[in-house]
Design a protein around this motif. Structure first.
Motif, PDB file in Angstrom:
ATOM      1  N   GLU A  21       0.796  -1.221   0.000  1.00 14.58           N
ATOM      2  CA  GLU A  21       0.000   0.000   0.000  1.00 14.58           C
ATOM      3  C   GLU A  21       0.835   1.281   0.000  1.00 14.58           C
ATOM      4  O   GLU A  21       0.467   2.267  -0.634  1.00 14.58           O
ATOM      5  CB  GLU A  21      -0.916  -0.009   1.230  1.00 14.58           C
ATOM      6  N   GLU A  22       1.965   1.248   0.698  1.00 19.80           N
ATOM      7  CA  GLU A  22       2.792   2.461   0.765  1.00 19.80           C
ATOM      8  C   GLU A  22       3.349   2.834  -0.610  1.00 19.80           C
ATOM      9  O   GLU A  22       3.625   3.998  -0.885  1.00 19.80           O
ATOM     10  CB  GLU A  22       3.923   2.322   1.797  1.00 19.80           C
ATOM     11  N   TYR A  23       3.482   1.870  -1.498  1.00 23.76           N
ATOM     12  CA  TYR A  23       3.977   2.140  -2.858  1.00 23.76           C
ATOM     13  C   TYR A  23       2.841   2.621  -3.762  1.00 23.76           C
ATOM     14  O   TYR A  23       2.997   3.584  -4.507  1.00 23.76           O
ATOM     15  CB  TYR A  23       4.615   0.878  -3.448  1.00 23.76           C
ATOM     16  N   TRP A  24       1.697   1.960  -3.689  1.00 23.73           N
ATOM     17  CA  TRP A  24       0.601   2.216  -4.629  1.00 23.73           C
ATOM     18  C   TRP A  24      -0.398   3.252  -4.151  1.00 23.73           C
ATOM     19  O   TRP A  24      -1.029   3.923  -4.964  1.00 23.73           O
ATOM     20  CB  TRP A  24      -0.146   0.907  -4.927  1.00 23.73           C
ATOM     21  N   GLY A  25      -0.608   3.348  -2.828  1.00 22.95           N
ATOM     22  CA  GLY A  25      -1.623   4.262  -2.309  1.00 22.95           C
ATOM     23  C   GLY A  25      -2.977   3.588  -2.171  1.00 22.95           C
ATOM     24  O   GLY A  25      -3.099   2.375  -2.326  1.00 22.95           O
ATOM     25  N   PRO A  26      -4.021   4.386  -1.907  1.00 25.16           N
ATOM     26  CA  PRO A  26      -5.361   3.848  -1.676  1.00 25.16           C
ATOM     27  C   PRO A  26      -5.922   3.142  -2.913  1.00 25.16           C
ATOM     28  O   PRO A  26      -5.726   3.592  -4.042  1.00 25.16           O
ATOM     29  CB  PRO A  26      -6.201   5.089  -1.346  1.00 25.16           C
ATOM     30  N   ARG A  27      -6.636   2.047  -2.672  1.00 22.22           N
ATOM     31  CA  ARG A  27      -7.244   1.265  -3.754  1.00 22.22           C
ATOM     32  C   ARG A  27      -8.759   1.239  -3.599  1.00 22.22           C
ATOM     33  O   ARG A  27      -9.296   1.624  -2.565  1.00 22.22           O
ATOM     34  CB  ARG A  27      -6.690  -0.152  -3.786  1.00 22.22           C
ATOM     35  N   THR A 151      -7.929  -0.875  -8.743  1.00 26.51           N
ATOM     36  CA  THR A 151      -6.838   0.034  -9.062  1.00 26.51           C
ATOM     37  C   THR A 151      -6.581   0.953  -7.876  1.00 26.51           C
ATOM     38  O   THR A 151      -7.107   0.740  -6.790  1.00 26.51           O
ATOM     39  CB  THR A 151      -7.121   0.807 -10.368  1.00 26.51           C
ATOM     40  N   PHE A 152      -5.763   1.959  -8.117  1.00 28.60           N
ATOM     41  CA  PHE A 152      -5.305   2.854  -7.053  1.00 28.60           C
ATOM     42  C   PHE A 152      -5.528   4.309  -7.452  1.00 28.60           C
ATOM     43  O   PHE A 152      -5.576   4.630  -8.645  1.00 28.60           O
ATOM     44  CB  PHE A 152      -3.811   2.631  -6.796  1.00 28.60           C
ATOM     45  N   ASP A 153      -5.620   5.195  -6.463  1.00 30.81           N
ATOM     46  CA  ASP A 153      -5.681   6.628  -6.738  1.00 30.81           C
ATOM     47  C   ASP A 153      -4.467   7.017  -7.581  1.00 30.81           C
ATOM     48  O   ASP A 153      -3.395   6.409  -7.450  1.00 30.81           O
ATOM     49  CB  ASP A 153      -5.635   7.429  -5.432  1.00 30.81           C
ATOM     50  N   ALA A 154      -4.632   8.027  -8.435  1.00 28.35           N
ATOM     51  CA  ALA A 154      -3.510   8.429  -9.295  1.00 28.35           C
ATOM     52  C   ALA A 154      -3.511   9.938  -9.533  1.00 28.35           C
ATOM     53  O   ALA A 154      -4.544  10.598  -9.428  1.00 28.35           O
ATOM     54  CB  ALA A 154      -3.576   7.691 -10.629  1.00 28.35           C
ATOM     55  N   VAL A 155      -2.325  10.440  -9.853  1.00 27.79           N
ATOM     56  CA  VAL A 155      -2.135  11.854 -10.190  1.00 27.79           C
ATOM     57  C   VAL A 155      -1.689  11.928 -11.639  1.00 27.79           C
ATOM     58  O   VAL A 155      -0.813  11.174 -12.076  1.00 27.79           O
ATOM     59  CB  VAL A 155      -1.067  12.506  -9.281  1.00 27.79           C
ATOM     60  N   TRP A 160      -3.760  16.972 -11.647  1.00 28.19           N
ATOM     61  CA  TRP A 160      -5.098  16.385 -11.604  1.00 28.19           C
ATOM     62  C   TRP A 160      -5.052  15.072 -10.846  1.00 28.19           C
ATOM     63  O   TRP A 160      -4.193  14.237 -11.105  1.00 28.19           O
ATOM     64  CB  TRP A 160      -5.628  16.125 -13.005  1.00 28.19           C
ATOM     65  N   ARG A 161      -5.984  14.904  -9.930  1.00 28.92           N
ATOM     66  CA  ARG A 161      -6.057  13.677  -9.136  1.00 28.92           C
ATOM     67  C   ARG A 161      -7.393  12.992  -9.391  1.00 28.92           C
ATOM     68  O   ARG A 161      -8.427  13.644  -9.445  1.00 28.92           O
ATOM     69  CB  ARG A 161      -5.997  13.993  -7.632  1.00 28.92           C
ATOM     70  N   LEU A 162      -7.327  11.673  -9.523  1.00 25.34           N
ATOM     71  CA  LEU A 162      -8.551  10.887  -9.614  1.00 25.34           C
ATOM     72  C   LEU A 162      -8.458   9.752  -8.607  1.00 25.34           C
ATOM     73  O   LEU A 162      -7.396   9.153  -8.431  1.00 25.34           O
ATOM     74  CB  LEU A 162      -8.739  10.304 -11.019  1.00 25.34           C
ATOM     75  N   SER A 163      -9.574   9.475  -7.949  1.00 30.82           N
ATOM     76  CA  SER A 163      -9.604   8.360  -7.009  1.00 30.82           C
ATOM     77  C   SER A 163      -9.645   7.052  -7.794  1.00 30.82           C
ATOM     78  O   SER A 163      -9.993   7.021  -8.983  1.00 30.82           O
ATOM     79  CB  SER A 163     -10.836   8.457  -6.106  1.00 30.82           C
ATOM     80  N   ALA A 164      -9.316   5.972  -7.113  1.00 32.89           N
ATOM     81  CA  ALA A 164      -9.385   4.649  -7.735  1.00 32.89           C
ATOM     82  C   ALA A 164     -10.786   4.382  -8.274  1.00 32.89           C
ATOM     83  O   ALA A 164     -10.950   3.854  -9.373  1.00 32.89           O
ATOM     84  CB  ALA A 164      -8.975   3.585  -6.716  1.00 32.89           C
TER      85      ALA A 164
END
Length: 194
Positions: A21-27, A151-155, A160-164
């Motif tokens: 999780e620390e690498y990918w972030g919230p899923r 998937t995971f949240d991404a920038v 721009w940010r989108l949630s998973a």
């Protein structure tokens, strides 16, 4: 929905490294692993082909890099390999599409007479989506098991940010609206496969 007797389930990148999780972030979609397992079970017990895809990342810091423990399949996938009544293929790739791996997925599917594929796995908007798009472009009838992906949240650009969840919805709309795949739930596929 009609699922062919030889429809292939393509299980994309269900690897231990995605647990970091620390690498990918919230899923999103905490039920994905259960749904993936259910699809594998349904495919194996009905003798349909199953393709197990592993991503061998070329990035030095990736949890999916070769030689690192995260490169291995998640335990529930590994313990199901080789247990099906039908044909099975294991392939590796270092890009997004399972159709660009080794051995050649398209050639294997055509040799076995497969015209229908079901895509499940990780990440929804990356390797699962790309595999579905390429499959659609190659003329396969593609079913995309949205609830058997995550998937995971991404920038993106400009911060721009989108949630998973937003990314998964965008994938569903793009695949469905663009005619690449029919987006379905795993329970529909399991029921149709029986």
């Amino acid at each position: 929905m009609e699922i062919a007797e030889n429809a292939a389930l393509v299980v994309v990148d269900v690897q231990r490294g995605f647990e970091e999780e620390e690498y990918w972030g919230p899923r999103d979609n905490p039920d994905a692993d259960r749904n993936i397992a259910g699809l594998i079970d349904a495919w194996q017990t009905t003798g349909r082909p199953v393709v197990f895809v592993r991503h061998d990342s070329l990035k030095q810091d990736s949890p999916l890099r070769e030689g690192y423990s995260g490169n291995a399949f998640k335990e529930y996938v590994e313990e199901r390999r080789g247990k099906g009544l039908g044909p099975e293929l294991f392939l590796t790739k270092s890009v997004n599409s399972a159709f660009h791996g080794t051995p050649d997925l398209d050639a294997w599917l055509r040799e076995t007479g497969v015209r229908q594929i079901v895509v499940a796995g990780i990440q929804t908007n990356m390797c699962a989506e790309t595999t579905a798009r390429v499959g659609g472009n190659l003329g396969y009838e593609v079913f995309f098991a949205l609830d058997a992906t995550y998937t995971f949240d991404a920038v993106g650009p400009w911060g721009w940010r989108l949630s998973a969840q937003e990314l998964s919805r965008a994938t569903a709309v793009t695949l469905h609206g663009g005619g690449f795949a029919r987006v379905v739930r795993s329970e529909e596929l399991v029921a149709a496969a029986k």
